[in-house]
Motif scaffolding. Structure first.
Motif, PDB file in Angstrom:
ATOM      1  N   LEU A   1       0.710  -1.314   0.015  1.00 31.49           N
ATOM      2  CA  LEU A   1       0.045   0.101  -0.152  1.00 31.49           C
ATOM      3  C   LEU A   1       0.705   1.356   0.009  1.00 31.49           C
ATOM      4  CD1 LEU A   1      -2.987  -1.038   2.436  1.00 31.49           C
ATOM      5  CD2 LEU A   1      -2.904  -1.002  -0.105  1.00 31.49           C
ATOM      6  N   TRP A   2       1.870   1.360   0.748  1.00 34.96           N
ATOM      7  CA  TRP A   2       2.911   2.529   0.626  1.00 34.96           C
ATOM      8  C   TRP A   2       3.453   2.516  -0.547  1.00 34.96           C
ATOM      9  CZ3 TRP A   2       4.173   6.463   3.332  1.00 34.96           C
ATOM     10  CH2 TRP A   2       5.244   7.239   2.923  1.00 34.96           C
ATOM     11  N   GLN A   3       3.739   1.429  -1.304  1.00 30.60           N
ATOM     12  CA  GLN A   3       4.337   1.519  -2.786  1.00 30.60           C
ATOM     13  C   GLN A   3       3.408   2.007  -3.723  1.00 30.60           C
ATOM     14  OE1 GLN A   3       5.263  -2.393  -4.313  1.00 30.60           O
ATOM     15  NE2 GLN A   3       5.517  -1.784  -6.394  1.00 30.60           N
ATOM     16  N   GLU A   4       2.159   1.599  -3.519  1.00 28.89           N
ATOM     17  CA  GLU A   4       1.064   2.519  -4.238  1.00 28.89           C
ATOM     18  C   GLU A   4       0.858   3.913  -3.976  1.00 28.89           C
ATOM     19  OE1 GLU A   4      -1.304   1.127  -7.014  1.00 28.89           O
ATOM     20  OE2 GLU A   4       0.432   0.216  -6.995  1.00 28.89           O
ATOM     21  N   TYR A   5       1.000   4.118  -2.702  1.00 30.01           N
ATOM     22  CA  TYR A   5       0.986   5.883  -2.472  1.00 30.01           C
ATOM     23  C   TYR A   5       2.108   6.256  -3.074  1.00 30.01           C
ATOM     24  CZ  TYR A   5       0.527   9.879   0.597  1.00 30.01           C
ATOM     25  OH  TYR A   5       0.681  10.999   1.274  1.00 30.01           O
ATOM     26  N   GLN A   6       3.223   5.839  -3.286  1.00 29.97           N
ATOM     27  CA  GLN A   6       4.258   6.598  -3.682  1.00 29.97           C
ATOM     28  C   GLN A   6       4.116   6.582  -5.421  1.00 29.97           C
ATOM     29  OE1 GLN A   6       6.603   7.989  -1.959  1.00 29.97           O
ATOM     30  NE2 GLN A   6       5.049   7.294  -0.513  1.00 29.97           N
ATOM     31  N   ARG A   7       3.658   5.436  -5.818  1.00 25.50           N
ATOM     32  CA  ARG A   7       3.409   5.546  -7.107  1.00 25.50           C
ATOM     33  C   ARG A   7       2.187   6.531  -7.435  1.00 25.50           C
ATOM     34  NH1 ARG A   7       4.750   0.876 -10.229  1.00 25.50           N
ATOM     35  NH2 ARG A   7       2.985   1.581 -11.651  1.00 25.50           N
ATOM     36  N   ALA A   8       1.285   6.715  -6.605  1.00 20.67           N
ATOM     37  CA  ALA A   8       0.191   7.944  -6.778  1.00 20.67           C
ATOM     38  C   ALA A   8       0.807   9.353  -6.816  1.00 20.67           C
ATOM     39  CB  ALA A   8      -0.853   7.632  -5.715  1.00 20.67           C
ATOM     40  N   LEU A   9       1.921   9.420  -5.935  1.00 22.23           N
ATOM     41  CA  LEU A   9       2.406  10.596  -5.629  1.00 22.23           C
ATOM     42  C   LEU A   9       3.178  11.263  -6.949  1.00 22.23           C
ATOM     43  CD1 LEU A   9       3.205  11.043  -2.026  1.00 22.23           C
ATOM     44  CD2 LEU A   9       1.329  11.926  -3.323  1.00 22.23           C
ATOM     45  N   ASN A  10       3.706   9.994  -7.686  1.00 25.55           N
ATOM     46  CA  ASN A  10       4.626  10.172  -8.927  1.00 25.55           C
ATOM     47  C   ASN A  10       3.927   9.958  -9.850  1.00 25.55           C
ATOM     48  OD1 ASN A  10       7.177  10.450  -7.288  1.00 25.55           O
ATOM     49  ND2 ASN A  10       7.085   8.192  -6.925  1.00 25.55           N
ATOM     50  N   GLY A  11       2.420  10.043 -10.034  1.00 28.91           N
ATOM     51  CA  GLY A  11       1.642  10.050 -11.247  1.00 28.91           C
ATOM     52  C   GLY A  11       1.750   8.874 -12.145  1.00 28.91           C
ATOM     53  N   VAL A  12       1.976   7.922 -11.117  1.00 31.71           N
ATOM     54  CA  VAL A  12       2.224   6.383 -12.062  1.00 31.71           C
ATOM     55  C   VAL A  12       0.911   5.553 -11.816  1.00 31.71           C
ATOM     56  CG1 VAL A  12       3.684   4.315 -12.408  1.00 31.71           C
ATOM     57  CG2 VAL A  12       4.723   6.513 -11.797  1.00 31.71           C
ATOM     58  N   GLN A  13       0.210   5.115 -13.045  1.00 29.66           N
ATOM     59  CA  GLN A  13      -0.927   3.992 -12.844  1.00 29.66           C
ATOM     60  C   GLN A  13      -0.450   2.840 -12.981  1.00 29.66           C
ATOM     61  OE1 GLN A  13      -2.869   5.850 -16.348  1.00 29.66           O
ATOM     62  NE2 GLN A  13      -4.698   5.394 -14.973  1.00 29.66           N
ATOM     63  N   THR A  14      -1.319   2.064 -12.036  1.00 31.81           N
ATOM     64  CA  THR A  14      -1.229   0.539 -11.740  1.00 31.81           C
ATOM     65  C   THR A  14      -2.243  -0.215 -12.699  1.00 31.81           C
ATOM     66  OG1 THR A  14      -0.286   0.763  -9.534  1.00 31.81           O
ATOM     67  CG2 THR A  14      -1.249  -1.279 -10.096  1.00 31.81           C
ATOM     68  N   ARG A  15      -1.805  -1.308 -13.379  1.00 32.55           N
ATOM     69  CA  ARG A  15      -2.737  -1.950 -13.946  1.00 32.55           C
ATOM     70  C   ARG A  15      -3.801  -2.582 -13.103  1.00 32.55           C
ATOM     71  NH1 ARG A  15       1.893  -4.522 -15.893  1.00 32.55           N
ATOM     72  NH2 ARG A  15       0.948  -6.510 -14.985  1.00 32.55           N
ATOM     73  N   PRO A  16      -5.139  -2.720 -13.887  1.00 31.94           N
ATOM     74  CA  PRO A  16      -6.045  -3.368 -13.063  1.00 31.94           C
ATOM     75  C   PRO A  16      -5.740  -4.989 -12.454  1.00 31.94           C
ATOM     76  CG  PRO A  16      -7.061  -2.442 -14.977  1.00 31.94           C
ATOM     77  CD  PRO A  16      -5.457  -2.492 -15.143  1.00 31.94           C
ATOM     78  N   CYS A  17      -6.487  -5.308 -11.453  1.00 36.23           N
ATOM     79  CA  CYS A  17      -6.334  -6.413 -10.679  1.00 36.23           C
ATOM     80  C   CYS A  17      -6.512  -7.771 -11.979  1.00 36.23           C
ATOM     81  CB  CYS A  17      -7.268  -6.589  -9.599  1.00 36.23           C
ATOM     82  SG  CYS A  17      -6.701  -7.226  -8.301  1.00 36.23           S
ATOM     83  N   GLU A  18      -5.398  -8.650 -12.106  1.00 34.10           N
ATOM     84  CA  GLU A  18      -5.764  -9.811 -12.806  1.00 34.10           C
ATOM     85  C   GLU A  18      -5.487 -10.914 -12.071  1.00 34.10           C
ATOM     86  OE1 GLU A  18      -4.277  -8.475 -17.021  1.00 34.10           O
ATOM     87  OE2 GLU A  18      -2.800  -7.842 -15.719  1.00 34.10           O
ATOM     88  N   PRO A  19      -6.527 -11.335 -11.149  1.00 34.78           N
ATOM     89  CA  PRO A  19      -6.372 -12.693 -10.327  1.00 34.78           C
ATOM     90  C   PRO A  19      -5.690 -14.007 -10.871  1.00 34.78           C
ATOM     91  CG  PRO A  19      -8.464 -11.661  -9.732  1.00 34.78           C
ATOM     92  CD  PRO A  19      -7.954 -11.052 -11.123  1.00 34.78           C
ATOM     93  N   GLU A  20      -5.871 -14.111 -12.259  1.00 35.86           N
ATOM     94  CA  GLU A  20      -5.238 -15.335 -12.753  1.00 35.86           C
ATOM     95  C   GLU A  20      -3.706 -14.988 -13.078  1.00 35.86           C
ATOM     96  OE1 GLU A  20      -7.670 -13.534 -14.055  1.00 35.86           O
ATOM     97  OE2 GLU A  20      -9.651 -14.774 -13.649  1.00 35.86           O
ATOM     98  N   LEU A  21      -3.510 -13.987 -13.263  1.00 37.90           N
ATOM     99  CA  LEU A  21      -2.108 -13.554 -13.919  1.00 37.90           C
ATOM    100  C   LEU A  21      -1.150 -12.810 -12.919  1.00 37.90           C
ATOM    101  CD1 LEU A  21      -3.076 -12.138 -17.448  1.00 37.90           C
ATOM    102  CD2 LEU A  21      -2.259 -14.561 -16.764  1.00 37.90           C
TER     103      LEU A  21
END
Length: 621
Positions: free
Chosen positions: A587-607
């Motif tokens: 969650l902290w990693q995602e917070y830092q990605r947010a502050l840096n303007g970086v998107q994360t791909r949608p959840c793909e449980p199979e992959l």
């Protein structure tokens, strides 16, 4: 603590201000009285009510800490009520938050709460926390678990709390609960009730230790000791011997039949037959707790959804779909065929602007919907990237055009203010977007002989546990502003943003503006990330003894600590006594990605194995 919890000390004469909810007007006193007088009529008109004889059965009180029209519209509450009453050895009766001057009685047989040796509570929203505390006290039960005797009996019941509010952050209500259920009802209720059948012959502590040690998803707060530092951060969480350090949530597997309404009433706030299309969401919006605590996301099959629809009573021709924004084309086609064949209309909470297929448009047109909501959430495209929404301005403009073209002439646009790093430029971009939307939709409406209306709903962002934004400050304050130890800058910042938007949109045609109240949002922000020390304040608020500010002051609760204080990367949160299987640091990693303007791909449980819920430790985005 015992000075606050003498049974029978409290009455539920709650001031009307405690009935106010975001986006809703307070009920008038006359309306409250008319609903009170009609409680028995509600039950008479209900479809799906259980009426069981008590002889030889375990009586269970099921509490929902809000008024009847809200309670009977809650699908989770309905599900628990139905599952409990389907158990042969149980009789379950409901209690809802009573109106002014009325006693707290069960809906089914008008029995007092003290007649029940087992009390369950379903908690969905932070603004209901104080209501729950008041219901326990008003029902003649010691509100705090520590003041209940070892012998479990009617009048001294075992209190079990569950619902999404609890497994997001159980700690604000920890002092009131003997036991908390962390997870979804379908796999948990039956084994739990089997353990509780003999509760009257067991010592309270022994029973709680046995259940907490052996049954997944069961959290006994009194068996855990928390310590905090001067800033309010958790220093340690120490469990009693024999119970797990963290409580793992329990989730339901694939559904053969989608969850659906089992209680229907003309007084229901939503007034529709609801069907669940799945649980969770794959998008990974960084502000949304449901997208994280319901991981992995699960979409029910077309067959399961249609099976849920097949239980609809013939007289209910309005269908509410939960999770419409993630439905597959196959499921949408199946729903459309069902609605056509059975003469039903459609309703849902909101659509994703980039997922409006031709099937969806046909479904909307056939249902003759008067309005549709689109959640933009961020004021600007930059902020929509920050929150991982993945919506561009063109997506919103095209969606508006297509919806108006399909004959839906009232669009609702949901936006948050107070997101991290939000600034004046973001607000100005929202003003420009609204003007562009109006320029697109008004001509289409005129061509079709209708006035196209846009409602802009502005809500104050509240940081939630188990999201990447659990680390940030309410009000969108930066590190320097948040570090001042005061709540006033956050409220002032939000109120100034509201003024900017009001001025900027004052002359827009056919536009309705709805604004959240920053002071009410502050209460939610405090409750959202609070720990168990807030319990006595919740009781005073719920029983009407003190206002929110007065109660926090009396019990030495600093609202800055819960709502404003920035959390650190390796800080242990009080809600981490629950284990949602999200790997440490994600969650902290995602917070830092947010502050840096970086998107994360949608959840793909199979992959993917990014967050850890599906196993593995793949940190790639």
């Amino acid at each position: 603590m015992s000075s606050f919890c003498r049974p029978g000390e409290y009455r539920l004469d709650i001031p009307l201000r405690f009935f106010r909810q975001p986006g809703r007007e307070a009920l008038s006193f006359g309306r409250l009285q008319s609903i009170c007088a009609a409680v028995s009529d509600h039950i008479i008109q209900e479809i799906g009510t259980f009426r069981k004889k008590w002889k030889g059965l375990l009586p269970v009180a099921l509490l929902y800490p809000n008024i009847y029209p809200v309670a009977v519209s809650n699908l989770g509450f309905q599900l628990v009520y139905t599952l409990l009453n389907q158990l042969e050895g149980v009789v379950c009766e409901r209690f809802v938050y009573p109106q002014q001057g009325e006693s707290l009685r069960s809906l089914e047989s008008s029995r007092p709460l003290r007649d029940f040796p087992l009390v369950l509570g379903s908690i969905s929203f932070e603004h209901d926390y104080a209501h729950l505390a008041a219901m326990l006290a008003g029902g003649g039960i010691a509100p705090f678990a520590a003041d209940r005797p070892e012998r479990i009996a009617a009048g001294d019941p075992l209190v079990v709390l569950g619902g999404v509010g609890v497994f997001m952050n159980p700690e604000p209500l920890a002092l009131f609960a003997d036991l908390m259920v962390i997870g979804e009802a379908e796999p948990l209720l039956a084994p739990l009730m089997e353990r509780l059948q003999g509760a009257a012959t067991a010592r309270r502590t022994d029973l709680l230790v046995e259940i907490a040690a052996s049954l997944p998803g069961c959290y006994a707060p009194g068996l855990y000791r928390f310590t905090y530092n001067a800033q309010g951060a958790v220093v340690s969480i120490v469990p009693s011997p024999g119970v797990p350090e963290r409580v793992s949530k329990v989730v339901a597997g694939a559904m053969g039949k989608a969850a659906h309404s089992t209680l229907l009433s003309p007084e229901a706030e939503l007034g529709m037959y609801m069907v669940e299309l799945g649980r969770g969401c794959s998008r990974g919006c960084r502000f949304c707790a449901a997208g994280y605590i319901y991981r992995p996301p699960r979409l029910w099959s077309r067959e399961a959804v249609l099976a849920g629809l097949s239980d609809r009573p013939p007289q209910m021709d309005r269908i509410g779909l939960l999770g419409m924004e993630m439905a597959s084309a196959e499921t949408v086609d199946g729903i459309g065929a069902y609605l056509h064949d059975h003469g039903c209309s459609l309703s849902f909470s909101s659509l994703r602007a980039d997922r409006i297929s031709e099937q969806t448009l046909a479904l909307l047109a056939a249902s003759q919907l008067k309005s549709v909501a689109i959640a933009a959430d961020g004021c600007s495209e930059r902020l929509r990237t920050l929150i991982n929404k993945g919506l561009g301005e063109d997506d919103l403009l095209q969606a508006a055009e297509r919806l108006i073209g399909a004959g839906i002439f009232h669009l609702k646009l949901y936006v948050m203010i107070g997101l991290p790093t939000e600034n004046q430029e973001d607000l100005e971009e929202l003003i420009r977007l609204v003007n562009r939307l109006q320029a697109r939709i008004l001509p289409i409406g005129r061509q079709r002989g209708r006035v196209a209306l846009l409602t802009l709903s502005i809500n104050c962002f509240v940081p939630k546990p188990w999201t990447p934004f659990q680390y940030c400050a309410f009000g969108g304050l930066n590190e320097k502003e948040a570090g001042r130890g005061r709540i006033e800058p956050a409220l002032a910042a939000l109120k100034e943003k509201i003024r900017v938007l009001r001025r900027g949109l004052a002359h827009a045609a056919n536009l309705q503006l709805k604004f959240d109240h920053p002071d009410q949002a502050l209460q939610q922000a405090v409750f959202s990330r609070a720990d168990r020390r807030i319990g006595p304040a919740l009781l005073d608020i719920g029983t009407g003894h003190l206002s929110f500010r007065q109660a926090l002051h009396r019990h030495r609760i600093d609202p800055w600590q819960s709502a404003i204080r920035l959390r650190e990367a390796r800080e242990r949160m009080c809600w981490e006594v629950v284990d949602h299987a999200i790997r440490p640091g994600y969650l902290w990693q995602e917070y830092q990605r947010a502050l840096n303007g970086v998107q994360t791909r949608p959840c793909e449980p199979e992959l993917c194995r990014r967050c850890g819920v599906c196993g593995g430790d793949d940190e790639s985005a």
